[in-house]
Design a protein around this motif. Structure first.
Motif: not given
Length: 271
Positions: A81-101
């Motif tokens: 739960p205290d993780a770091i997510v490192l999104n390389l070459g993120c572009g306009l990727d919406t993963r952070v919105l989809r997962l809503d960490p």
């Protein structure tokens, strides 16, 4: 925002192909990704010229890839739960919105300065989410990422556009600078790279595909500390059924031949 204002070309323009594919797949009644955030971004980026259209089968493939990387990322966050997510070459990727960490997760989106500038115009600010304006092949950006927390590094549609030495350097930098975690990404054999070069959508961007990987275990030798955890090269039956008739036949042929299964796969490593 008019598309002329975006000013993205070459490898940067591939982010629009990916975004459009995710938006298109999410409009299907049997959508896997359900990415209405991508659909909203495409509406906000409406104008001319349009990004190159992905084919139906490419659209399904991009959604399957994103969904699997989402699952791995979500599972890691569940365990840390205290993780770091490192999104390389993120572009306009919406993963952070989809997962809503949760706010306890530190999320870092890394890409070229002009891509990050566009991202900052389009995405809402959210607690715990930081953008880093840098090519991932530069050395200093990782100094901005906390090194004392478990990390999952996600590189979706990124490494094939780097040369072999650049991929190794990025992986070595991550494994040597962070305390430990996982790295997840897509990779293709040299045959797979040659076939991708024929893809009309990618050809239209002018982006150059460079890096192919034949044996996933080779990275364990090339990058100290990496351990292969998962290698997924086949769609499940439900996703195969969504492909065009010709692609379904090809999927069955590929599944029967180990050499062909390496053409494209999703990899998960621990470090």
């Amino acid at each position: 925002m008019e598309a002329e204002e975006i000013g993205l070309h070459g490898v940067r323009e591939t982010l629009l192909v990916t975004l459009q594919a995710k938006a298109a797949e999410s409009a299907f009644p049997d959508s896997l990704l359900n990415d209405h955030f991508a659909a909203d971004l495409m509406r906000r980026l409406a104008g001319r010229p349009k990004p190159p259209d992905a084919s139906h089968d490419m659209t399904i493939g991009i959604a399957v890839r994103a969904h699997m990387l989402d699952r791995w990322t979500s599972d890691f966050i569940g365990r840390h739960p205290d993780a770091i997510v490192l999104n390389l070459g993120c572009g306009l990727d919406t993963r952070v919105l989809r997962l809503d960490p949760p706010a306890s997760v530190g999320w870092f989106d890394v890409d070229f300065p002009d891509v990050i500038a566009l991202r900052q115009q389009l995405f809402p600010k959210r607690p715990g989410c930081t953008t880093i304006a840098s090519s991932i092949t530069e050395r200093d950006w990782i100094d901005l990422v906390p090194a004392d927390r478990p990390a999952i590094v996600v590189a979706e549609g990124v490494f094939p556009y780097l040369c072999e030495q650049e991929v190794r350097d990025v992986l070595r930098r991550v494994t040597s600078c962070l305390t430990g975690g996982e790295i997840v990404f897509d990779a293709y054999s040299h045959l797979g790279i040659e076939l991708l070069r024929l893809n009309p959508s990618l050809r239209a961007t002018g982006a150059e595909l460079r890096w192919g990987l034949e044996n996933a275990r080779a990275l364990e030798r090339d990058v100290p500390g990496l351990t292969l955890l998962d290698e997924i090269s086949e769609y499940d039956a439900a996703q195969v059924a969504r492909l065009s008739p010709l692609a379904r036949i090809a999927a069955h042929v590929v599944s029967a031949m180990p050499m062909l299964r390496r053409m494209g796969r999703l990899l998960r490593y621990g470090f």
